[in-house]
Design a protein around this motif. Structure first.
Motif, PDB file in Angstrom:
ATOM      1  N   VAL A   1     -62.776  -7.395  20.383  1.00  0.00           N
ATOM      2  CA  VAL A   1     -62.050  -6.126  20.541  1.00  0.00           C
ATOM      3  C   VAL A   1     -61.605  -5.560  19.195  1.00  0.00           C
ATOM      4  O   VAL A   1     -61.724  -4.348  18.948  1.00  0.00           O
TER       5      VAL A   1
ATOM      6  N   THR B   1     -51.145  -2.892  19.747  1.00  0.00           N
ATOM      7  CA  THR B   1     -52.240  -2.803  20.721  1.00  0.00           C
ATOM      8  C   THR B   1     -52.428  -4.144  21.423  1.00  0.00           C
ATOM      9  O   THR B   1     -52.561  -5.182  20.763  1.00  0.00           O
TER      10      THR B   1
ATOM     11  N   TYR C   1     -54.723  -6.320  24.288  1.00  0.00           N
ATOM     12  CA  TYR C   1     -55.931  -6.421  25.111  1.00  0.00           C
ATOM     13  C   TYR C   1     -55.731  -7.555  26.103  1.00  0.00           C
ATOM     14  O   TYR C   1     -55.542  -8.713  25.701  1.00  0.00           O
TER      15      TYR C   1
ATOM     16  N   LYS D   1     -57.368  -9.864  28.406  1.00  0.00           N
ATOM     17  CA  LYS D   1     -58.726 -10.348  28.631  1.00  0.00           C
ATOM     18  C   LYS D   1     -59.054 -10.473  30.116  1.00  0.00           C
ATOM     19  O   LYS D   1     -60.138 -10.091  30.556  1.00  0.00           O
TER      20      LYS D   1
ATOM     21  N   ASN E   1     -59.586  -7.099  31.476  1.00  0.00           N
ATOM     22  CA  ASN E   1     -60.439  -6.235  30.643  1.00  0.00           C
ATOM     23  C   ASN E   1     -59.779  -4.870  30.471  1.00  0.00           C
ATOM     24  O   ASN E   1     -60.384  -3.815  30.701  1.00  0.00           O
ATOM     25  N   ASP E   2     -58.525  -4.904  30.041  1.00  0.00           N
ATOM     26  CA  ASP E   2     -57.712  -3.690  29.982  1.00  0.00           C
ATOM     27  C   ASP E   2     -56.918  -3.685  28.681  1.00  0.00           C
ATOM     28  O   ASP E   2     -56.472  -4.739  28.213  1.00  0.00           O
ATOM     29  N   SER E   3     -56.753  -2.495  28.100  1.00  0.00           N
ATOM     30  CA  SER E   3     -56.026  -2.360  26.835  1.00  0.00           C
ATOM     31  C   SER E   3     -54.870  -1.382  26.972  1.00  0.00           C
ATOM     32  O   SER E   3     -54.861  -0.521  27.856  1.00  0.00           O
TER      33      SER E   3
ATOM     34  N   SER F   1     -51.909   0.607  24.083  1.00  0.00           N
ATOM     35  CA  SER F   1     -51.305   0.751  22.757  1.00  0.00           C
ATOM     36  C   SER F   1     -50.030   1.569  22.854  1.00  0.00           C
ATOM     37  O   SER F   1     -49.908   2.452  23.712  1.00  0.00           O
TER      38      SER F   1
ATOM     39  N   GLN G   1     -51.863  -6.444  16.596  1.00  0.00           N
ATOM     40  CA  GLN G   1     -53.004  -6.520  17.507  1.00  0.00           C
ATOM     41  C   GLN G   1     -52.893  -7.841  18.257  1.00  0.00           C
ATOM     42  O   GLN G   1     -52.725  -8.902  17.636  1.00  0.00           O
TER      43      GLN G   1
ATOM     44  N   ALA H   1     -54.522 -10.094  21.630  1.00  0.00           N
ATOM     45  CA  ALA H   1     -55.363 -10.342  22.806  1.00  0.00           C
ATOM     46  C   ALA H   1     -54.761 -11.528  23.538  1.00  0.00           C
ATOM     47  O   ALA H   1     -54.295 -12.486  22.909  1.00  0.00           O
TER      48      ALA H   1
END
Length: 395
Positions: free
Chosen positions: A16, A68, A70, A72, A75-77, A79, A115, A117
């Motif tokens: 990502v 931001t 993410y 997993k 599967n969505d983000s 910010s 950032q 994840a």
């Protein structure tokens, strides 16, 4: 499983954000050995962190005011700008982290860009507190990366506040406290009001805690919870009118409760009787664990389920069936429903050599009775939120 989670989450970060994560954090889910519905009645609970985690792969972004995320597994983000006031959004998972950010912001602390994840091995909706792991994991990360100076209790309260304000769930503090304060091989006896707590060794050598997920959640959890609160409050009001010198609900005796039985009515009497007995069971369970008395601990688990089913009346047919069938099997010392009720998991104390046979037998009978595939979670008592160092990150 933990190594795989770290590897998968690190790889998701690379995919990502097109760079390497700088730091890895793990935030655990939790079980509650015993002590249901006593957290709002001056009681104790006996939770422990478990080896199911949310893994966060994290990198600070220089000269950026954007955070931001993410997710997993979805599967969505999402910010947001860290110098702006945030409000709840439609994406439910986002509100857990925005609520944490909001609590940090309101405390006057500031953070920079990030950032992140994250992925999880905590089953969603199973009652193992994935939400608390997400909240407190993010709070812990902010505290570490930006030197915010919060202590562990403050991190747990920030997680709880996030759920109250941005998610709209008036949860107790147990889930967040467990995720932050967990210790390997130890349970926490927690006073949910004062947050006073002590650790007890979880000595169950030769036995395992295994969770059976009924895979049902009946819609009356919220309404049933509110009804129980009202029933209990009715009893408390009369008890304190009759015995004004008693400081805490847990200090009322069974004899005192018997004295007001006719005045509060049978329903409030049953509810309060369950709570007073359950509070005592928690103290006895902590002692049983520390002394390695697995048999007595199992007996207490059975008593708790009986109380939750017949006195507090928050069980359901599926859970009662599952617990009853589990107790019939060889090597089972105790079984009870875990959590708020009306569905979710049972927690079962089973002799190691019998675990496979018990799972097979109960799953088959549960499937035959309800046409539902029971899920099974094997758990070990583990540390609270912690960081993995860079050289442990798996490529």
């Amino acid at each position: 499983m933990q190594e795989q989670l770290i590897s998968d989450t690190s790889q998701a970060f690379r995919s990502v954000f097109h760079s390497e994560p700088e730091r890895i954090f793990l935030a655990p889910g939790r079980i509650n050995i015993i002590g249901e519905h006593v957290d709002y009645s001056d009681g104790f609970v006996l939770p422990a962190a478990i080896d199911k985690y949310i893994c966060f792969a994290v990198k600070k972004t220089v000269d950026s005011d954007i955070c931001t995320f993410y997710a997993k597994d979805f599967n969505d983000s999402f910010s947001f700008k860290v110098n702006e006031k945030q409000v709840p959004v439609a994406q439910m998972w986002v509100n857990y982290v925005l609520g944490v950010f909001n609590a940090v912001q309101e405390s006057g602390k500031s953070i920079g860009g990030l950032q992140i994840a994250f992925g999880s091995t905590i089953p969603m909706g199973s009652g193992l507190s994935s939400s608390a792991a997400l909240e407190c994991g993010f709070a812990y990360i902010l505290n570490e990366l930006f030197n915010l100076g919060f202590n562990k209790k403050e991190l747990a309260v920030i997680g709880q506040k996030a759920e109250h304000t941005f998610v709209g769930v008036k949860c107790g503090i147990m889930d967040q406290f467990s995720s932050v304060f967990g210790k390997e091989h130890q349970v926490i006896m927690l006073d949910c009001n004062s947050l006073d707590h002590q650790y007890f060794e979880a000595n169950v050598d030769g036995y395992s805690f295994v969770l059976f997920d009924s895979c049902v959640k009946h819609t009356h959890l919220t309404s049933g919870y509110n009804d129980r609160r009202r029933d209990v409050d009715n009893g408390k009001k009369v008890l304190w009118e009759r015995f004004p010198d008693v400081q805490k609900f847990r200090d009322f005796s069974f004899e005192m409760l018997d004295e007001v039985r006719s005045e509060i009515g049978e329903i409030s009497y049953k509810r309060c009787m369950y709570l007073l007995k359950e509070i005592k069971r928690v103290e006895e369970a902590a002692k049983a664990l520390s002394e390695g008395n697995a048999e007595y601990l199992g007996k207490l688990l059975n008593e708790t389920h009986s109380g939750l089913s017949t006195e507090f009346e928050v069980s359901c047919n599926e859970l009662d069936f599952m617990v009853e069938e589990t107790r019939k099997e060889n090597g089972v010392l105790g079984a009870r429903m875990m959590g708020g009720g009306f569905g979710g998991c049972s927690i079962n104390l089973i002799k190691n050599e019998n675990v496979e046979d018990v799972i097979a037998a109960v799953a088959a009978r549960y499937k035959a009775a309800f046409d539902i595939e029971m899920k099974v979670y094997r758990v070990k008592i583990s540390d609270g939120i912690n960081e993995y160092t860079r050289n442990e990150i798996l490529i």
